[in-house]
Design a protein around this motif. Structure first.
Motif, PDB file in Angstrom:
ATOM      1  N   SER A   6      15.394  -1.194  -1.500  1.00  0.00           N
ATOM      2  CA  SER A   6      15.191  -1.119  -0.052  1.00  0.00           C
ATOM      3  C   SER A   6      13.755  -0.755   0.273  1.00  0.00           C
ATOM      4  N   LEU A   7      13.198   0.204  -0.481  1.00  0.00           N
ATOM      5  CA  LEU A   7      11.815   0.606  -0.265  1.00  0.00           C
ATOM      6  C   LEU A   7      10.871  -0.569  -0.504  1.00  0.00           C
ATOM      7  N   LYS A   8      11.149  -1.343  -1.532  1.00  0.00           N
ATOM      8  CA  LYS A   8      10.283  -2.478  -1.851  1.00  0.00           C
ATOM      9  C   LYS A   8      10.354  -3.559  -0.783  1.00  0.00           C
ATOM     10  N   TRP A  34       4.070   5.307  -5.636  1.00  0.00           N
ATOM     11  CA  TRP A  34       3.236   4.613  -6.620  1.00  0.00           C
ATOM     12  C   TRP A  34       3.486   3.109  -6.582  1.00  0.00           C
ATOM     13  N   HIS A  35       4.755   2.709  -6.487  1.00  0.00           N
ATOM     14  CA  HIS A  35       5.071   1.277  -6.476  1.00  0.00           C
ATOM     15  C   HIS A  35       4.482   0.597  -5.238  1.00  0.00           C
ATOM     16  N   ASP A  77       1.843  -2.294  -5.625  1.00  0.00           N
ATOM     17  CA  ASP A  77       2.256  -3.628  -5.193  1.00  0.00           C
ATOM     18  C   ASP A  77       1.499  -4.109  -3.962  1.00  0.00           C
ATOM     19  N   PHE A  78       1.172  -3.190  -3.038  1.00  0.00           N
ATOM     20  CA  PHE A  78       0.534  -3.578  -1.790  1.00  0.00           C
ATOM     21  C   PHE A  78      -0.980  -3.426  -1.832  1.00  0.00           C
ATOM     22  N   ASP A  79      -1.501  -2.835  -2.919  1.00  0.00           N
ATOM     23  CA  ASP A  79      -2.948  -2.657  -3.089  1.00  0.00           C
ATOM     24  C   ASP A  79      -3.550  -1.957  -1.872  1.00  0.00           C
ATOM     25  N   PRO A 139      -4.118   3.955 -12.685  1.00  0.00           N
ATOM     26  CA  PRO A 139      -2.838   3.876 -13.402  1.00  0.00           C
ATOM     27  C   PRO A 139      -1.860   4.911 -12.866  1.00  0.00           C
ATOM     28  N   LYS A 140      -0.578   4.696 -13.155  1.00  0.00           N
ATOM     29  CA  LYS A 140       0.472   5.513 -12.551  1.00  0.00           C
ATOM     30  C   LYS A 140       0.302   7.001 -12.798  1.00  0.00           C
ATOM     31  N   ASP A 141       0.121   7.406 -14.040  1.00  0.00           N
ATOM     32  CA  ASP A 141       0.052   8.834 -14.358  1.00  0.00           C
ATOM     33  C   ASP A 141      -1.119   9.502 -13.648  1.00  0.00           C
ATOM     34  N   GLU A 142      -2.251   8.833 -13.635  1.00  0.00           N
ATOM     35  CA  GLU A 142      -3.426   9.408 -12.972  1.00  0.00           C
ATOM     36  C   GLU A 142      -3.215   9.487 -11.468  1.00  0.00           C
TER      37      GLU A 142
END
Length: 262
Positions: A129-131, A166-167, A171-173, A212-215
């Motif tokens: 749903s969020l996506k 994060w997604h 995804d949307f930059d 990146p995700k972790d950072e």
């Protein structure tokens, strides 16, 4: 308590009246009429916070907001957070749990506003749903407000930061603007009793795209939690103390297994 009671009366009176107006406006084509009514509702609610509850909102850091579309990732200490932020940013789509859809007529208004409604329990359905709804807001060039913890936190507490932000960031930059607050000192979570004073919401330096995700997650959490602790300390005169991690309701129901060593 008199202030709190007066605000409670205004809160429900305004909410019911403006919801009814927004439902009628939702029958019109486009989002403009409904959005105009909701912005009026937000302004009246912030005024009621100031005049009746004695809570003034100081907004800092608006000059840091980037041009174009971006994501605001905010600390969530109070029901008042949304009112405080929504009135400061134009064309804002907000992420909310599906609990609001259970209120009569709210589902109609949320759909018309283009709100991003997700399952409170999380999981695959919430991520999908969020996506999908987030993509709709992104295509329209809107700004997006999300609470990464997904829960109301007491002052001095934090929940695990979820990866939904994060997604969207990837995804949307879109750059992400962390937002810190100490409003929970004055309107704690969903509490009836309000405490007069000056609350602060502060837009922090945007996190640029491409990390990146972790950072990204570490940088976001450090910014929001660190500045929130500073705002709380400045308002109370207490030393700056880091927030204490607490498990989410979902984690309490489904605890993670404890790793064992061979």
């Amino acid at each position: 308590m008199i202030r709190s009671l007066a605000f409670a009366v205004a809160y429900w009176s305004l909410s019911i009246a403006y919801t009814l107006m927004a439902v009628i406006a939702a029958l019109l084509p486009g989002r403009a009429a409904t959005g105009w009514i909701i912005r009026g509702y937000v302004r009246r609610m912030v005024e009621a916070m100031r005049l009746l509850a004695g809570i003034r909102i100081e907004v800092r850091g608006k000059a840091r907001l980037p041009a174009g579309a971006f994501i605001i990732a905010a600390k969530h200490q109070s029901w008042g957070d949304g009112y405080s932020v929504y009135g400061e940013v134009e064309d804002l789509a907000f992420v909310t749990g599906d609990h609001l859809e259970k209120f009569p007529l709210m589902a109609t208004v949320l759909r018309k506003l283009g709100a991003i409604v997700v399952n409170n329990c999380g999981g695959r359905e919430a991520r999908d749903s969020l996506k999908s709804r987030g993509a709709d807001a992104h295509r329209e060039g809107r700004r997006i407000l999300i609470y990464p913890e997904g829960n109301l936190a007491k002052v001095g507490e934090k929940f695990r930061y979820r990866s939904g932000v994060w997604h969207m960031y990837r995804d949307f930059d879109m750059p992400v603007v962390p937002l810190a607050t100490n409003l929970g000192l004055f309107w704690p979570q969903e509490a009836f009793e309000k405490r007069p004073g000056t609350a602060t919401i502060e837009f922090l330096e945007p996190i640029p795209t491409g990390l990146p995700k972790d950072e990204f997650m570490a940088r976001l959490e450090a910014a929001v939690e660190g500045r929130t602790a500073e705002l709380v300390a400045a308002a109370t005169g207490a030393p700056v103390t880091p927030a204490v991690q607490v498990p989410t309701p979902d984690e309490l129901r489904n605890p993670r297994p404890i790793p064992t060593s061979n």
